[in-house]
Design an enzyme around this catalytic site. Sequence first.
Site, PDB file in Angstrom:
ATOM      1  N   GLU A  79       1.376  -1.003  -0.012  1.00 18.30           N
ATOM      2  CA  GLU A  79      -0.400  -0.393  -0.367  1.00 18.30           C
ATOM      3  C   GLU A  79       0.535   1.018   0.101  1.00 18.30           C
ATOM      4  O   GLU A  79       1.827   1.102   0.604  1.00 18.30           O
ATOM      5  CB  GLU A  79      -0.726   0.037   1.276  1.00 18.30           C
ATOM      6  CG  GLU A  79      -1.671   1.450   1.290  1.00 18.30           C
ATOM      7  CD  GLU A  79      -2.818   1.855   2.603  1.00 18.30           C
ATOM      8  OE1 GLU A  79      -3.312   1.878   2.900  1.00 18.30           O
ATOM      9  OE2 GLU A  79      -2.099   0.878   3.986  1.00 18.30           O
ATOM     10  N   GLN A 103      10.134  19.909  -8.222  1.00 16.97           N
ATOM     11  CA  GLN A 103       9.122  19.286  -8.330  1.00 16.97           C
ATOM     12  C   GLN A 103       9.306  19.329 -10.222  1.00 16.97           C
ATOM     13  O   GLN A 103      10.420  20.446 -10.524  1.00 16.97           O
ATOM     14  CB  GLN A 103       7.728  19.638  -8.639  1.00 16.97           C
ATOM     15  CG  GLN A 103       7.555  19.875  -7.095  1.00 16.97           C
ATOM     16  CD  GLN A 103       6.075  19.859  -6.997  1.00 16.97           C
ATOM     17  OE1 GLN A 103       4.907  20.190  -7.659  1.00 16.97           O
ATOM     18  NE2 GLN A 103       5.560  19.276  -5.456  1.00 16.97           N
ATOM     19  N   TYR A 111      -6.825  15.386  -6.963  1.00 17.08           N
ATOM     20  CA  TYR A 111      -5.423  16.142  -7.163  1.00 17.08           C
ATOM     21  C   TYR A 111      -4.240  14.838  -7.959  1.00 17.08           C
ATOM     22  O   TYR A 111      -3.360  15.038  -8.346  1.00 17.08           O
ATOM     23  CB  TYR A 111      -5.036  17.003  -6.410  1.00 17.08           C
ATOM     24  CG  TYR A 111      -5.469  17.691  -5.961  1.00 17.08           C
ATOM     25  CD1 TYR A 111      -5.801  19.005  -6.405  1.00 17.08           C
ATOM     26  CD2 TYR A 111      -6.336  17.913  -4.669  1.00 17.08           C
ATOM     27  CE1 TYR A 111      -6.788  20.387  -6.421  1.00 17.08           C
ATOM     28  CE2 TYR A 111      -7.524  18.309  -4.338  1.00 17.08           C
ATOM     29  CZ  TYR A 111      -7.304  20.192  -4.843  1.00 17.08           C
ATOM     30  OH  TYR A 111      -8.106  21.372  -4.687  1.00 17.08           O
ATOM     31  N   GLY A 148      -3.962  12.119 -11.582  1.00 16.67           N
ATOM     32  CA  GLY A 148      -3.085  12.478 -12.664  1.00 16.67           C
ATOM     33  C   GLY A 148      -1.403  11.057 -12.800  1.00 16.67           C
ATOM     34  O   GLY A 148      -1.599  11.136 -13.614  1.00 16.67           O
ATOM     35  N   ILE A 208      -5.691  -2.534   4.387  1.00 15.89           N
ATOM     36  CA  ILE A 208      -5.607  -0.763   4.023  1.00 15.89           C
ATOM     37  C   ILE A 208      -6.383  -0.086   4.638  1.00 15.89           C
ATOM     38  O   ILE A 208      -8.195   0.065   4.317  1.00 15.89           O
ATOM     39  CB  ILE A 208      -5.243  -0.981   2.230  1.00 15.89           C
ATOM     40  CG1 ILE A 208      -6.190  -0.988   1.547  1.00 15.89           C
ATOM     41  CG2 ILE A 208      -4.267  -2.435   2.170  1.00 15.89           C
ATOM     42  CD1 ILE A 208      -5.984  -1.045   0.382  1.00 15.89           C
TER      43      ILE A 208
END
Length: 797
Positions: A535, A546, A577, A580, A602
Amino acid sequence: MSDPATQALQPRLLQAQSSGSAGSGAAAAGSGTGNSDPVRPGLSQQQRASQKKAQVRAFPRAKKLEKLGVFSACKASDTCKCNGWKNPNPPSATRIDLQQQAASLSEPCRSCGHALADHVSHLENVSEDEINRLLGMVVDVENLFMSVHKEEDTDTKQVYFYLFKLLRKCILQMSQPVVEGSLGSPPFEKPNIEQGVLNFVQYKFSHLAPKERQTMFELSKMFLICLNYWKLETPTQYRQRTQKDDATAYKLDYTRWLCYCHVPQSNDSLPRYETTQVFGRNLLKSIFTVTRRQLLEKFRVEKDKLLPEKRTLILTHFPKFLSMLEEEIYGENSPIWEADFTMPASESTQIGHQTVISPTSASGSPALSKCLNSSSSLGSTDTGGVEPITGDKRKLPEALTLEDAKRIRVMGDIPMELVNEVMMTITDPAAMLGPETNLLTPNAARDETARLEERRGIIEFHVIGNSLSQKSNKKILMWLVGLQNVFSHQLPRMPKEYITRLVFDPKHKTLALIKDGRVIGGICFRMFPTQGFSEIVFCAVTSNEQVKGYGTHLMNHLKEYHIKHNILYFLTYADEYAIGYFKKQGFSKDIKVPKGRYLGYIKDYEGATLMECELNPRIPYTELSHIIKRQKEIIKKLIERKQSQIRKVYPGLTCFKEGVRQIPVESIPGIRETGWKPSSKDKGKEVKDPDVLYNMLKNLLAQIKTHPDAWPFMEPVKKSEAPDYYEVIRFPIDLKTMTEKLKNRYYVTKKLFIADLQRIISNCREYNPPDSEYCKSANTLEKFFYFKLKDGGLIEK
């Protein structure tokens, strides 16, 4: 570097005060903010210094002597220790008026009481040129005095103060300034940066056509110009950025740069040297990474100020040029830094460093994974330790042998002889044309930058975790704290207490991304070996790091790590968010893991989407983008070879102008001559005999025309009946037009025929209301001809 071509290449956006500046006080010493010409940091200071020197040199002789007397020792007697004349009536204004009346030679010194003439007696018979030279040093001393007081960085302040004392001493002794001490004399390295960069251009691009080669040469000159006028980071900033042991060596180079290159830009009393001509590879290694980042950021921020003809060159080709140069700067065996560098004739077909895939690798067999595989290692499984992701190669499962690869070879594979021949071409730069084939294409892989930085040791990957049973490791604990801060900052909707608990939970591990000794990102996960999945709990990269491919490279390393531990599934709950990002990394909302295997294991997050990623143990994920890029090159070259063998030219297709959105590939004239064949699942569906197809479509069209609900569609719509019809309907069609097209043998495939039938119905629905009689007829007719199409075997039932 002052030729017109070089001047034309200077980027018009480079600012003096980069983030690696020498400090606030550097403005007076040679470079600062507010430059009139942003290409040359310090140019405005040069102008101000030149203007002031011109004014001072235009003074009358008495005024010149007064100014020099301020910096001259008293010679009235041997016992007087006054080292400069002080005006007894200084101007009240804070800024000295350059046009004020000069003091008389009999004016006493406020400090020692002796007349001004006693301070300048040694200048009575000195030529005007020498007086002007000394006045120039006076202006430079005043500038350096201001710099010493403004500068905040200790190392830089010390250098400014040393140069201040040196020039003051030279004024007293009427001598030439010479930097003394342990700094040495220029040049400090051979070959210098300029020679190394020119060697690089010759080494990498001499095989190109003259136009492309000139482009590379222009880029190299632009880089050298920028470097000559770029401010280096201070030793303090360097130590904060890197943990290397060469801080002392960098401080020495920085001091040399200040004394010989930077300060003399505006203080021309000191001899000036170009940075690229007196320094070599060692300094370039120290500054290239940060300078490259700052330089490209400046270009991106101020791209609108670039000339249009330079914009593509700078924004597209320059970054790739720097990436290739970076490999030669940090590469251990680069020949461009050899003192006797030459281009051997044998390298005319081997210019440039290319990764060569072996013939076996290119076949698509598992050998490809063995040649271009992961750079991660198994590491320790102890959660209390650190698992460095080193350069060890991931081995393929023993079951996947070369014989297996041969057995699973699919139909249509390219013959190995042809692949070998193509590989010889795409790995030979002399056979590749233009900048695009020399790594200057903007379509680089998302993780290419991260992969290069890892290769050069700029970034590292470590699997770390907390332990309650082993002695705490200070470095690991500091990294865990750093990870907690990154996750908390980048995931503001997650409670900090929850993030802290999971990051320090011994059952969880984190793949940490380390840059310059500090954590800049990571993926926190928990492995469930008995259930066959892991997980992913948190995934983040700090905001200022980034868009460099770190996130993709992080996930690829995590995939490699799990494959080594025989866990082939990831599960994660992604918010809106993050969906993608996870999709780009191969995650899907289609969950293949049985619910019973993860239910209760989980945590279910409200408002998040469960996503899964299945890992393929045969894929070297950290090199996948490189492999795909090479495969594209192979396919492109094969297509070019095939095209060169085809001589017949067919007319272009016209069906798309008539509104057809899709046609079968096999209907394109000449497509079969290229060697294309329909896939096995499509074989037998299309009628091959054109006469048989013509008769089938003719009979079907006749049945449709006799249907009771075909009346609205028999002929083209008349403008008198619907004036705006052709403004609404761009591609009209009717049964009469279809009959004419059939007679002209337009319908070479059933799909073209069916497309026109469907367009009749869609045009009707677009123009008419849904409850109109026309739409009702269209609905009925549509059901009828679909029934006939299935009955005639033209579409699947």
